[in-house]
Design a protein around this motif. Structure first.
Motif, mmCIF file in Angstrom:
data_model
loop_
_atom_site.group_PDB
_atom_site.id
_atom_site.type_symbol
_atom_site.label_atom_id
_atom_site.label_comp_id
_atom_site.label_asym_id
_atom_site.label_seq_id
_atom_site.Cartn_x
_atom_site.Cartn_y
_atom_site.Cartn_z
ATOM 1 N N SER A 155 0.810 -1.218 0.000
ATOM 2 C CA SER A 155 0.000 0.000 0.000
ATOM 3 C C SER A 155 0.839 1.262 0.000
ATOM 4 C CB SER A 155 -0.932 0.013 1.214
ATOM 5 O OG SER A 155 -1.862 -1.038 1.135
ATOM 6 N N SER A 156 2.113 1.132 0.387
ATOM 7 C CA SER A 156 2.961 2.316 0.436
ATOM 8 C C SER A 156 3.333 2.799 -0.973
ATOM 9 C CB SER A 156 4.237 2.033 1.231
ATOM 10 O OG SER A 156 5.040 1.076 0.566
ATOM 11 N N GLY A 173 -2.405 3.079 11.391
ATOM 12 C CA GLY A 173 -1.193 3.172 10.617
ATOM 13 C C GLY A 173 -0.068 2.350 11.217
ATOM 14 N N TYR A 223 -5.602 1.894 2.945
ATOM 15 C CA TYR A 223 -4.378 2.478 2.378
ATOM 16 C C TYR A 223 -3.623 3.361 3.370
ATOM 17 C CZ TYR A 223 -5.629 0.884 -2.285
ATOM 18 O OH TYR A 223 -5.944 0.118 -3.365
ATOM 19 N N VAL A 224 -4.313 3.805 4.434
ATOM 20 C CA VAL A 224 -3.647 4.650 5.438
ATOM 21 C C VAL A 224 -3.409 3.844 6.713
ATOM 22 C CG1 VAL A 224 -3.834 6.747 6.840
ATOM 23 C CG2 VAL A 224 -4.712 6.725 4.475
ATOM 24 N N GLU A 225 -4.415 3.120 7.146
ATOM 25 C CA GLU A 225 -4.316 2.328 8.371
ATOM 26 C C GLU A 225 -4.323 0.850 7.971
ATOM 27 O OE1 GLU A 225 -6.451 5.569 11.341
ATOM 28 O OE2 GLU A 225 -7.572 3.776 10.775
ATOM 29 N N ASN A 226 -3.116 0.313 7.762
ATOM 30 C CA ASN A 226 -2.973 -1.034 7.206
ATOM 31 C C ASN A 226 -2.570 -2.081 8.238
ATOM 32 O OD1 ASN A 226 -3.455 -0.120 4.470
ATOM 33 N ND2 ASN A 226 -1.420 0.808 4.584
ATOM 34 N N ARG A 256 -2.205 2.770 -4.970
ATOM 35 C CA ARG A 256 -3.478 2.078 -4.812
ATOM 36 C C ARG A 256 -3.651 1.035 -5.909
ATOM 37 N NH1 ARG A 256 -7.528 6.355 -1.875
ATOM 38 N NH2 ARG A 256 -5.934 7.073 -0.406
ATOM 39 N N SER A 283 -9.972 3.275 7.383
ATOM 40 C CA SER A 283 -9.008 4.075 6.619
ATOM 41 C C SER A 283 -8.099 3.183 5.766
ATOM 42 C CB SER A 283 -8.154 4.931 7.568
ATOM 43 O OG SER A 283 -8.951 5.829 8.295
#
Length: 781
Positions: free
Chosen positions: A477-478, A771, A748-751, A481, A746
């Protein structure tokens, strides 16, 4: 004698000329002839002409009527003669008893005077070439012109009629004879041509009535012939002023042909200019210049590699290579310059080639103003109106519709052919120009079509440090997308980097920079972007498309697929390769609900500009989460704490049939993952709601309070943004597992996943996404 018989049109012409001569003055009118149908009604014969049947001549309108207005039979024939041009409809039937004038005739043998003045006729070798034609390169004291398949000499000197006739003989020519209206029109048209003809001057011709007043003859024709009564005389002419005007002069004035040419009788002893004529020498093909042609090593390499340079641009069209100059040269210097590239100055062989060049120009060059040299020329005497392309030895039709207005205009002074480019082949215009003028030019060659330069495929290497031992991309995800559709998985990366860096980055990820191999794929990507609420981008992304070192010949470096400037996916006005610097191709995707070219298009841009990029690979479904490799080194000091169930790093407890270690420090997800490993333990996985409830009770029993703590849960993995799994196994989280209200929220932000423990009700202890770089305490098991 006998009553006249007019058995042929030639006989009628002879009688008509007599009527129009001075000897026939006042004789015009209607005359009885030997024509009659007395023997057989309706069959007219010449009674004094061996009873021959009437042929060739025709009747006056409404004749023969056979019966007069008084009812009497009309069995005899009359003829109506002159003055003026000879008429063919001349016969009338009349009552034989009618009183009319009549013509009698009888054959005679006479000795006539010669038809014309005598003159000396001999050729002069110094005027002539090897074929006995006048040599235009010798001092000929006049001008030569071509028209009507004839060559005409217009003198500078003024001579008497007899001297003029002799001067023509010296040049193996004859004084001008104009034997019909077609030749008058043709000559008049040539004389009216701008920068070619002559005006405001009078010239001796071969016409004379020196010994037969009023009966003019072309004296120097191969057979002296009488001049037609339909000749274009000036008003009131011929008038034989003072009885001394027995030769014909041609007067060239203004007006449109044939009104610009008229004739007058003049004294044969007058001194005026004169016109000679003969058959025109054949122009098999215009004379092409001999131009030095030497290949330049550096410039031929430019051609071979299709390298545009400060001197001009290389373009591909019609299966050929073209070089369009940026500088101007004379026509011959332009041809020499083309030779340096191993090419030829442009020749146009067909209208189809113009169409092809127009298509190229429409997209690749967009010139609609400048003219460019071609090999076209009309050089060489006799070729004034016959153009040809020297490069291919093909003739150019002078009636070609693509001439510039009023061109060609100067057939003797402007003998080289230039062409204006346009985006419509009907607007390609040709123009004659002085060969010494400086103009842009186009070269053409047969160099094999270029291929765009792509990065060396050998340098496209997957970076294994970015993957775990299973070959799974870590921290997927870093990078951007992800979306999957139509058999491919795509990475939408929004961090802006140059084209080469984007190509390299996709390689490192084990993927390819995007190749849009079909309009269907363009729509697929558009739909993925618009149907996924986590995407909906309205921005540009690099593709692997490039035209580097091969302008307007595009290739997707990842797939090797070629595509073209007329591809339907280009944005309006694109590609344009502005300043020859836009060698790389991006794709734009917008958030519209429906697919159209305003929301999904391609454009060529400078490769060193920075944009997002899209990587692609075969479709990869999310069947497990991606975990860090569990290959840390166990620390004996730390494992001794586990054995003793006590130690300085945290608190130990046993519940739910498991041994747990609650570390006192706060760490990131990754550091917590490996810290548990040092204790010979694993970051906690909560695979059932029963285990969650047990941990809730255990925390209350141990008095560890209400707080968030790391678990091994993660949504890391290609396409796993909405799917969490437990590490190190990667097993996906059960769908019925209890999350805290509103979580996960969240992507892509909180994986990563933490467990929030509560000292209250068991339902308050639940999972939460967060995150991965957050600092939390953690639980090992």
């Amino acid at each position: 004698m006998s009553l006249v018989t007019v058995e042929s049109s030639q006989r009628l012409s002879c009688i008509s000329q007599l009527i129009n001569s001075a000897d026939g003055s006042g004789l015009a009118g209607e005359y009885l002839t030997s024509l009659s149908d007395y023997q057989k009604e309706g069959t007219y014969i010449w009674c004094n002409g061996n009873n021959t049947v009437l042929e060739n001549l025709t009747w006056t309108s409404g004749q023969p009527s056979g019966i007069s207005a008084t009812g009497q039979e009309e069995d005899c024939g009359s003829i109506t003669l002159g003055p003026g041009p000879m008429k063919s409809n001349v016969l009338n039937d009349v009552i034989c008893a009618t009183s009319l004038n009549y013509i009698c005739e009888v054959p005679v043998t006479t000795t006539t005077k010669p038809p014309c003045l005598s003159y000396t006729c001999a050729k002069q070798a110094s005027f002539l070439d090897a074929n006995d034609f006048i040599n235009p390169s010798s001092p000929i004291d006049g001008s030569l012109r071509i028209a009507c398949g004839r060559m005409y000499f217009f003198s500078n000197a003024q001579k008497t009629w007899q001297e003029a006739a002799s001067e023509c003989c010296l040049r193996n020519m004859q004084l001008l004879s104009i034997e019909d209206a077609a030749e008058t029109m043709c000559l008049a048209t040539m004389l009216a041509k701008s920068n070619y003809g002559f005006g405001g001057t009078s010239w001796f011709t071969a016409g004379s009535d020196e010994f037969h007043e009023g009966q003019f003859t072309w004296c120097t024709a191969n057979t002296a012939t009488n001049i037609s009564s339909g000749f274009r005389w000036n008003a009131g002419e011929p008038n034989n002023d003072k009885g001394t005007e027995n030769c014909i002069q041609m007067i060239v004035g203004g007006g449109s042909p044939p009104e610009n040419v008229n004739f007058n009788d003049v004294n044969c002893g007058s001194t005026i200019k004169f016109i000679c004529e003969t058959s025109a020498p054949p122009c098999q093909f215009p004379q092409c210049p001999s131009v030095p042609c030497r290949t330049d090593v550096e410039k031929s390499m430019f051609s071979k590699l299709w390298l545009s340079n400060p001197g001009g641009l290389f373009r591909s069209a019609c299966g050929r290579q073209y070089f369009i100059s940026k500088g101007v040269k004379t026509r011959n210097d332009a041809e020499t310059e083309c030779c340096k590239f191993g090419m030829r100055l442009l020749s146009i062989e067909s209208y189809e080639e113009l169409q092809c060049l127009a298509e190229m120009n429409k997209v690749q060059y967009k010139s609609t103003v400048n003219y460019y040299w071609t090999t076209g020329t009309n050089e060489g005497f006799g070729c004034e109106f016959q153009y040809g392309f020297c490069g291919t030895q093909t003739s150019f039709n002078p009636n070609f519709l693509n001439w510039k207005a009023n061109e060609p205009s100067t057939p003797l002074g402007e003998r080289c052919l230039e062409m204006k480019l346009d985006v419509d082949p009907k607007l390609f215009y040709f123009n004659d120009n002085s060969c010494s003028a400086t103009q842009y030019f186009i070269c053409e060659g047969d160099q094999a079509d270029c291929t765009p330069t792509c990065p060396n495929h050998a340098t496209c290497v997957k970076d294994n440090s970015l993957f775990n031992s299973k070959g799974e991309l870590i921290r997927a995800s870093s990078y951007g997308r992800w979306a999957t559709g139509s058999g491919k998985t795509y990475l939408f990366a929004t961090n802006k980097i140059p084209w080469a860096a984007a190509y390299d980055m996709c390689c490192k990820l084990g993927m390819d920079l995007l190749s849009v191999d079909s309009d269907l794929e363009m729509k697929t990507i558009f739909d993925l972007n618009n149907n996924d609420p986590l995407l909906k981008f309205n921005t540009e992304f690099w593709t692997s498309g490039t035209q580097l070192d091969c302008s307007f010949r595009f290739k997707y470096c990842s797939s090797g697929t070629t595509f073209y400037a007329n591809d339907s996916n280009w944005n309006a006005g694109e590609p344009n390769n502005a300043n020859e610097q836009e060698a790389c191709v991006l794709a734009h995707f917008g958030p519209s609900a429906s697919y159209d070219k305003s929301q999904a298009w391609m454009q060529d841009v400078v490769c060193t500009d920075s944009y997002g990029y899209i990587c692609e690979m075969p479709a990869k479904p999310c069947i497990s989460a991606t975990c860090y490799d569990y290959n840390c080194t166990v620390d004996p000091v730390k494992t001794s704490q586990v054995t003793a169930m006590t130690g300085p790093d945290g608190q130990f407890q046993t519940f739910c049939g498991q041994k747990y270690f609650f570390h006192k420090d706060m760490k990131t997800y990754k550091d917590a993952y490996y810290e548990c490993c040092k204790f010979g333990m694993k970051l906690v996985s909560i695979e059932t709601n029963a285990e969650r409830e047990c941990l809730h009770d255990g925390f209350k029993f141990a008095g560890w309070g209400s707080l968030p703590l790391w678990t091994s849960g993660t949504s890391d993995g290609v396409g796993c943004v909405r799917n969490f799994g437990w590490c190190p196994s990667g097993t996906l989280v059960a769908p019925d597992l209890m999350w805290r209200p509103g979580e996960p929220n969240s992507p892509y932000v909180e994986n990563c996943m933490n467990l929030y423990t509560s000292t209250g009700a068991v339902m308050e202890t639940g999972l939460n996404d967060i995150g991965c770089d957050a600092m939390l305490r953690f639980l090992c098991e």
